[in-house]
Motif scaffolding. Structure first.
Motif, PDB file in Angstrom:
ATOM      1  N   PHE A  97       0.828  -1.198   0.000  1.00  0.00           N
ATOM      2  CA  PHE A  97       0.000   0.000   0.000  1.00  0.00           C
ATOM      3  C   PHE A  97       0.874   1.265   0.000  1.00  0.00           C
ATOM      4  CE2 PHE A  97      -2.675  -3.266   2.010  1.00  0.00           C
ATOM      5  CZ  PHE A  97      -3.794  -3.194   1.184  1.00  0.00           C
ATOM      6  N   SER A  98       0.204   2.377  -0.225  1.00  0.00           N
ATOM      7  CA  SER A  98       0.918   3.650  -0.309  1.00  0.00           C
ATOM      8  C   SER A  98       1.594   4.031   1.003  1.00  0.00           C
ATOM      9  CB  SER A  98      -0.044   4.764  -0.743  1.00  0.00           C
ATOM     10  OG  SER A  98      -1.171   4.823   0.134  1.00  0.00           O
ATOM     11  N   ASP A  99       1.175   3.450   2.131  1.00  0.00           N
ATOM     12  CA  ASP A  99       1.819   3.744   3.413  1.00  0.00           C
ATOM     13  C   ASP A  99       2.938   2.763   3.738  1.00  0.00           C
ATOM     14  OD1 ASP A  99       0.430   1.459   4.021  1.00  0.00           O
ATOM     15  OD2 ASP A  99      -0.582   2.254   5.798  1.00  0.00           O
ATOM     16  N   GLY A 100       3.256   1.873   2.781  1.00  0.00           N
ATOM     17  CA  GLY A 100       4.351   0.930   2.963  1.00  0.00           C
ATOM     18  C   GLY A 100       3.954  -0.388   3.586  1.00  0.00           C
ATOM     19  N   THR A 101       2.720  -0.523   4.082  1.00  0.00           N
ATOM     20  CA  THR A 101       2.278  -1.794   4.661  1.00  0.00           C
ATOM     21  C   THR A 101       1.932  -2.777   3.552  1.00  0.00           C
ATOM     22  OG1 THR A 101      -0.008  -1.017   4.820  1.00  0.00           O
ATOM     23  CG2 THR A 101       1.418  -0.672   6.731  1.00  0.00           C
ATOM     24  N   ARG A 102       1.818  -4.051   3.920  1.00  0.00           N
ATOM     25  CA  ARG A 102       1.594  -5.119   2.944  1.00  0.00           C
ATOM     26  C   ARG A 102       0.249  -5.788   3.198  1.00  0.00           C
ATOM     27  NH1 ARG A 102       7.103  -6.809   1.515  1.00  0.00           N
ATOM     28  NH2 ARG A 102       6.268  -8.725   0.562  1.00  0.00           N
ATOM     29  N   ILE A 142     -14.157  -0.832 -12.059  1.00  0.00           N
ATOM     30  CA  ILE A 142     -13.409   0.020 -11.135  1.00  0.00           C
ATOM     31  C   ILE A 142     -13.721  -0.400  -9.705  1.00  0.00           C
ATOM     32  CG2 ILE A 142     -13.034   2.384 -10.334  1.00  0.00           C
ATOM     33  CD1 ILE A 142     -13.936   3.340 -13.102  1.00  0.00           C
ATOM     34  N   SER A 143     -12.691  -0.735  -8.951  1.00  0.00           N
ATOM     35  CA  SER A 143     -12.872  -1.086  -7.546  1.00  0.00           C
ATOM     36  C   SER A 143     -13.414   0.114  -6.774  1.00  0.00           C
ATOM     37  CB  SER A 143     -11.541  -1.535  -6.945  1.00  0.00           C
ATOM     38  OG  SER A 143     -11.601  -1.518  -5.533  1.00  0.00           O
ATOM     39  N   LYS A 144     -14.371  -0.131  -5.906  1.00  0.00           N
ATOM     40  CA  LYS A 144     -14.898   0.953  -5.070  1.00  0.00           C
ATOM     41  C   LYS A 144     -14.049   1.168  -3.819  1.00  0.00           C
ATOM     42  CE  LYS A 144     -18.093  -1.759  -2.178  1.00  0.00           C
ATOM     43  NZ  LYS A 144     -17.306  -1.562  -0.939  1.00  0.00           N
ATOM     44  N   ASP A 145     -13.123   0.241  -3.539  1.00  0.00           N
ATOM     45  CA  ASP A 145     -12.394   0.262  -2.275  1.00  0.00           C
ATOM     46  C   ASP A 145     -10.941   0.705  -2.397  1.00  0.00           C
ATOM     47  OD1 ASP A 145     -14.631  -0.763  -0.826  1.00  0.00           O
ATOM     48  OD2 ASP A 145     -14.181  -2.749  -1.647  1.00  0.00           O
ATOM     49  N   ALA A 153      -7.094  -7.966  -5.810  1.00  0.00           N
ATOM     50  CA  ALA A 153      -8.180  -7.291  -5.095  1.00  0.00           C
ATOM     51  C   ALA A 153      -8.385  -7.895  -3.714  1.00  0.00           C
ATOM     52  CB  ALA A 153      -9.463  -7.367  -5.912  1.00  0.00           C
ATOM     53  N   HIS A 154      -8.260  -9.202  -3.617  1.00  0.00           N
ATOM     54  CA  HIS A 154      -8.396  -9.877  -2.328  1.00  0.00           C
ATOM     55  C   HIS A 154      -7.308  -9.409  -1.367  1.00  0.00           C
ATOM     56  CE1 HIS A 154      -8.897 -12.986   0.684  1.00  0.00           C
ATOM     57  NE2 HIS A 154      -7.670 -13.445   0.447  1.00  0.00           N
ATOM     58  N   LEU A 155      -6.060  -9.391  -1.826  1.00  0.00           N
ATOM     59  CA  LEU A 155      -4.952  -8.970  -0.980  1.00  0.00           C
ATOM     60  C   LEU A 155      -5.020  -7.486  -0.636  1.00  0.00           C
ATOM     61  CD1 LEU A 155      -2.042 -10.930  -2.731  1.00  0.00           C
ATOM     62  CD2 LEU A 155      -3.080 -11.455  -0.511  1.00  0.00           C
ATOM     63  N   ALA A 156      -5.693  -6.711  -1.501  1.00  0.00           N
ATOM     64  CA  ALA A 156      -5.794  -5.271  -1.285  1.00  0.00           C
ATOM     65  C   ALA A 156      -6.970  -4.892  -0.392  1.00  0.00           C
ATOM     66  CB  ALA A 156      -5.916  -4.555  -2.632  1.00  0.00           C
ATOM     67  N   GLY A 157      -7.746  -5.862   0.060  1.00  0.00           N
ATOM     68  CA  GLY A 157      -8.826  -5.583   0.996  1.00  0.00           C
ATOM     69  C   GLY A 157     -10.138  -5.188   0.357  1.00  0.00           C
ATOM     70  N   CYS A 158     -10.328  -5.518  -0.902  1.00  0.00           N
ATOM     71  CA  CYS A 158     -11.583  -5.171  -1.583  1.00  0.00           C
ATOM     72  C   CYS A 158     -12.714  -6.099  -1.144  1.00  0.00           C
ATOM     73  CB  CYS A 158     -11.411  -5.292  -3.097  1.00  0.00           C
ATOM     74  SG  CYS A 158     -10.286  -4.086  -3.810  1.00  0.00           S
ATOM     75  N   GLU A 159     -13.918  -5.577  -1.184  1.00  0.00           N
ATOM     76  CA  GLU A 159     -15.103  -6.403  -0.950  1.00  0.00           C
ATOM     77  C   GLU A 159     -15.303  -7.330  -2.141  1.00  0.00           C
ATOM     78  OE1 GLU A 159     -19.953  -5.967  -0.165  1.00  0.00           O
ATOM     79  OE2 GLU A 159     -18.711  -4.177  -0.505  1.00  0.00           O
ATOM     80  N   TRP A 160     -15.650  -8.592  -1.859  1.00  0.00           N
ATOM     81  CA  TRP A 160     -15.932  -9.519  -2.953  1.00  0.00           C
ATOM     82  C   TRP A 160     -17.003 -10.532  -2.544  1.00  0.00           C
ATOM     83  CZ3 TRP A 160     -15.008 -14.464  -1.387  1.00  0.00           C
ATOM     84  CH2 TRP A 160     -13.955 -14.726  -0.508  1.00  0.00           C
ATOM     85  N   ALA A 204     -15.289  -5.149   2.713  1.00  0.00           N
ATOM     86  CA  ALA A 204     -14.095  -4.354   2.442  1.00  0.00           C
ATOM     87  C   ALA A 204     -13.344  -4.067   3.725  1.00  0.00           C
ATOM     88  CB  ALA A 204     -14.484  -3.049   1.762  1.00  0.00           C
ATOM     89  N   ALA A 205     -12.017  -3.982   3.603  1.00  0.00           N
ATOM     90  CA  ALA A 205     -11.193  -3.664   4.763  1.00  0.00           C
ATOM     91  C   ALA A 205     -11.362  -2.208   5.177  1.00  0.00           C
ATOM     92  CB  ALA A 205      -9.732  -3.951   4.455  1.00  0.00           C
ATOM     93  N   GLY A 206     -11.790  -1.365   4.252  1.00  0.00           N
ATOM     94  CA  GLY A 206     -12.054   0.027   4.581  1.00  0.00           C
ATOM     95  C   GLY A 206     -10.815   0.869   4.765  1.00  0.00           C
ATOM     96  N   LEU A 207      -9.707   0.488   4.132  1.00  0.00           N
ATOM     97  CA  LEU A 207      -8.467   1.240   4.298  1.00  0.00           C
ATOM     98  C   LEU A 207      -8.482   2.564   3.544  1.00  0.00           C
ATOM     99  CD1 LEU A 207      -5.828  -1.628   3.913  1.00  0.00           C
ATOM    100  CD2 LEU A 207      -6.800  -0.705   6.018  1.00  0.00           C
ATOM    101  N   GLY A 208      -9.022   2.542   2.327  1.00  0.00           N
ATOM    102  CA  GLY A 208      -8.993   3.732   1.486  1.00  0.00           C
ATOM    103  C   GLY A 208      -7.621   4.047   0.940  1.00  0.00           C
ATOM    104  N   LEU A 209      -6.672   3.120   1.083  1.00  0.00           N
ATOM    105  CA  LEU A 209      -5.300   3.348   0.625  1.00  0.00           C
ATOM    106  C   LEU A 209      -5.121   2.924  -0.823  1.00  0.00           C
ATOM    107  CD1 LEU A 209      -3.326   2.002   3.731  1.00  0.00           C
ATOM    108  CD2 LEU A 209      -3.664   4.400   3.086  1.00  0.00           C
TER     109      LEU A 209
END
Length: 780
Positions: free
Chosen positions: A106-111, A384-387, A171-178, A133-138
């Motif tokens: 992610f943009s904050d350096g976390t994985r 387009i992912s919403k998350d 998308a799964h690893l990025a926390g998207c809703e599925w 969704a994880a709700g990170l918004g990152l």
């Protein structure tokens, strides 16, 4: 195919692009590892074949490949190398084969993997698997990958990311809703949603290919293969083993196993069943064992092709009802037209295969007919992912319900989505915007660029203000008049295969099927009309002929359109040939018309021609009453007077490059030597690029095309000329052309008020044709 088309699209749009593929070859399910034929809208709709990057690849494959296609299992390495060659020719594209994505950053350096335990897990609370969704918004900064068999790890940074993995791994690893499974009819309101929600998905498949050795070829199945003894399992449950070459899509298993995490178990079970199917055909099947006597098993796939797993929730959740109604989305970026193809969960382990197959594809049955839909548009927002603000999807993991996935999941449609997503991602990078902003505020330029690149959108024609051709007057040396087609005629050899034409017995159709002909008329009138009828009822009967002005060749609603003429008539008991009518329509608008035959006598039939005049198509009523294309061996025999000028030169700047509401095609008169087409402007224009689109084979899918196929109206030799200094000056002389779409960048700008294309020879040695010409003041 989604990722392949997306990567080439982004690279051609100027973005530095990286394509990561976890197999040694490109193409996914279409590759030589899995061997699924690329299907799309043209299976069910005339002239709906996919173009753009996907069409370019499929035409290149047919030109190069000696292999004759069949349903599945035929694909060889020539197919793989065609895609590989296209990728290698893109300077902005870097390819990583045999490379698995393992994590996201992610943009904050976390994985993603380190965050995954903290997110809500997928549950079955709704009946299907749902991960919120994880709700990170990152935003994403990079993906991490590992090259197989090389002990090499990669960190690949990007500004935009496209998940074309099918399983939505990124998308799964990025926390998207599925979601994964089937929504209920109560939740979605779709006619083909299941009564109750469930975790069931369509299954995975492997394919077999068999070859004729010309001598007896014994086969003994291994002891661990499935033993089949019951013919009804195949012939009464929608699994007919009717081709000795193999290629059966119904060698499929999913439930009770998870199509992602238990893929290896499914692979082994599919192998057991595939060998059992071949053992049945070779050694037991009374219908096939003699036919298969000299055939030997040549290929058995070991990489299961997947139909369904995770579906990522995007900015628009596409549903079947929208597709059935052909909703016109403002952000339309692709189209589809495959039927609602929802395979029975379990596949080979279920009581029957896909329901349409179990019903014998009888489109007189209402449920079969209800699954026919389209052509429909697909909105960019569903890609387009919403998350995650810089993540898009293309392919079977887009934002769609399970029921809608049944039609959008086929590879022809997925390839179009990939091209659109790749272009949108490139535009987002170049404009420093998000894909959401592209969809909301820059969709028109994206749509126009897709069209310029050779694509097609059902509801958006060419409106490019920079295209100088649109302001020109067009004339030609000649035009092919349309007078109809007769039962005794056949098309000249066009390199097409004879095929299993549907609903056709004896090259005629009963009037009780309500046969119809979508045709184009140009005016100024229609004074005489003849249809070729035969009465084998042995008595006089009554019929009705009706002419309706409709929107286009995909106007299937019987209530649609304006009735211009209708006549009830007697059909004599000795009727065997032309029945003549006099509509005496002195004024008629240029456009698309549906000529319908109605009656209640099964033994009154409308004969077919052996010809397919470009843009003219036939069909019948299906189910409870809508019309649909019938994929006939020729169009219904009809004669019109006066001759209709439906292939005029003005068609090349109509804004559409295939038959739809008009032919959108200029064809020269039969027999004219070296015809020409000319653009004239009121004032001199300065230009440096000319784009020509010759008539492609858009009527049928690619597996109707023979090896080394080139569409017959593609000009192999032609000249581009400009009127300069009171004489015609040759700008470029082309020889040995095989491409449908040719872009001609000129070395220097040219200023003229006249541009001419002189056609010297076509691949079919017949009339010349042109679907579209574009002229630009710049060269890209």
């Amino acid at each position: 195919m989604s990722g392949f088309c997306a990567a080439i699209s982004a690279a051609r749009a100027g973005a530095r692009t990286c394509l990561i593929q976890n197999r040694p070859v490109l193409g996914g399910n279409a590759s030589s590892e899995m061997r699924v034929t690329v299907h799309g809208a043209a299976c069910h709709h005339p002239y709906a074949k996919e173009t753009g990057i996907l069409g370019e690849a499929m035409r290149a494959e047919r030109r190069a490949n000696h292999q004759t296609p069949n349903e599945n299992g035929w694909t060889n390495s020539v197919f793989d190398m065609t895609l590989y060659d296209m990728v290698q020719n893109e300077p902005n594209l870097t390819l990583h084969l045999n490379t698995d994505v393992s994590d996201v950053e992610f943009s904050d350096g976390t994985r993603g993997l380190e965050r995954l335990p903290d997110w809500h897990p997928a549950t079955e609370d709704r009946g299907y698997l749902h991960r919120p969704a994880a709700g990170l918004g990152l935003a994403l900064l990079a993906v991490h990958a590992r090259v197989q068999n090389a002990e090499v790890s990669l960190r690949l940074k990007g500004k935009q990311f496209l998940d074309c993995t099918g399983d939505a791994l990124v998308a799964h690893l990025a926390g998207c809703e599925w979601r994964m499974g089937s929504e209920s009819r109560e939740e979605t309101g779709e006619i083909h949603a299941t009564e109750s929600a469930s975790t069931d998905t369509m299954g995975n498949s492997i394919h077999i290919r068999c070859i004729d050795t010309g001598r007896p070829a014994p086969f003994q199945a291994p002891s661990w293969a499935v033993q089949h003894q019951d013919a009804s399992y195949f012939y009464e449950q929608g699994r007919p083993p009717n081709d000795p070459k193999g290629g059966y899509w119904w060698i499929e298993i999913g439930v009770p196993w998870d199509t992602i995490h238990e893929n290896e178990t499914i692979r082994h079970e599919l192998t057991r069943h595939a060998l059992g199917v071949w053992d049945w055909m070779k050694n037991k099947d009374p219908n096939m064992k003699d036919i298969c006597a000299t055939y030997a098993l040549d290929f058995i796939g070991q990489v299961p092709g997947k139909r369904e797993s995770r579906r990522v929730i995007g900015e628009h959740f596409l549903n079947e009802t929208e597709l059935q109604n052909r909703v016109m989305f403002a952000d339309e970026c692709a189209y589809g037209g495959w039927f609602i193809d929802l395979h029975t969960p379990g596949g080979l382990l279920a009581d029957s295969s896909e329901p349409n197959s179990a019903a014998g594809y009888d489109d007189k049955l209402e449920d079969v007919a209800l699954k026919l839909l389209g052509p429909y548009g697909i909105p960019l927002r569903s890609l387009i992912s919403k998350d995650v603000p810089n993540l898009m999807m293309a392919g079977r993991n887009i934002s769609t319900t399970h029921a809608a996935l049944g039609t959008v999941r086929v590879m022809g449609t997925c390839g179009l989505m990939g091209e659109a997503a790749g272009l949108a991602a490139a535009m987002a990078v170049q404009k420093s915007l998000s894909p959401t902003e592209i969809a909301a505020h820059h969709i028109h330029p994206l749509q126009q660029m897709l069209l310029k690149q050779g694509g097609f959108l059902p509801n958006h024609p060419n409106q490019d203000p920079q295209d100088l051709a649109g302001s020109a007057e067009v004339r030609a040396s000649s035009c092919l008049p349309y007078v109809g087609q007769t039962a005794g005629e056949r098309d000249p050899d066009q390199g097409m295969r004879e095929g299993p034409w549907r609903r056709c017995v004896g090259n005629s159709t009963s009037m009780t099927d309500s046969p119809c002909l979508w045709m184009f008329l140009s005016g100024p009138g229609l004074t005489s009309l003849q249809v070729d009828l035969v009465n084998i009822a042995g008595k006089t009967a009554k019929g009705t002929l009706r002419l309706v002005q409709v929107h286009n060749i995909w106007s299937y609603d019987p209530e649609e359109g304006i009735e211009l003429w209708k006549e009830e008539f007697d059909i004599p008991e000795d009727q065997d040939g032309w029945a003549q009518f006099h509509p005496d329509l002195t004024e008629i608008q240029p456009g698309c018309y549906r000529l319908e035959l109605h009656g209640e006598h099964e033994q009154i039939k409308w004969r077919m021609s052996g010809r397919h005049p470009y843009g003219i198509t036939g069909g019948t009523k299906v189910g409870s009453g809508k019309y649909h294309w019938n994929r006939l061996p020729g169009e219904y025999a009809v004669q019109v007077e006066p001759a209709q000028n439906i292939y005029g030169p003005e068609q090349v700047i109509s804004g559409v490059s295939r038959p739809q509401g008009a032919t959108n095609l200029w064809i020269s008169a039969q027999g004219q030597e070296e015809p020409w087409l000319e653009l004239t402007w009121n004032t001199p224009q300065t230009f440096q690029e000319i784009i020509l689109t010759f008539p492609a084979q858009l009527l049928m899918e690619l597996h109707w095309e023979n090896p080394f196929y080139v569409p017959p109206m593609v000009s192999t030799r032609y000249d581009l000329q400009a009127w300069v200094g009171e004489e015609w000056t040759t700008l470029e002389r082309v020889i040995d052309n095989v491409e449908v779409r040719r872009v001609h960048p000129l070395p220097e700008p040219v200023t003229t008020d006249k541009l001419r294309i002189c056609f010297r020879e076509t691949h079919g040695h017949g009339p010349a044709g042109l679907a579209e010409i574009r002229v630009y003041s710049y060269s890209e």
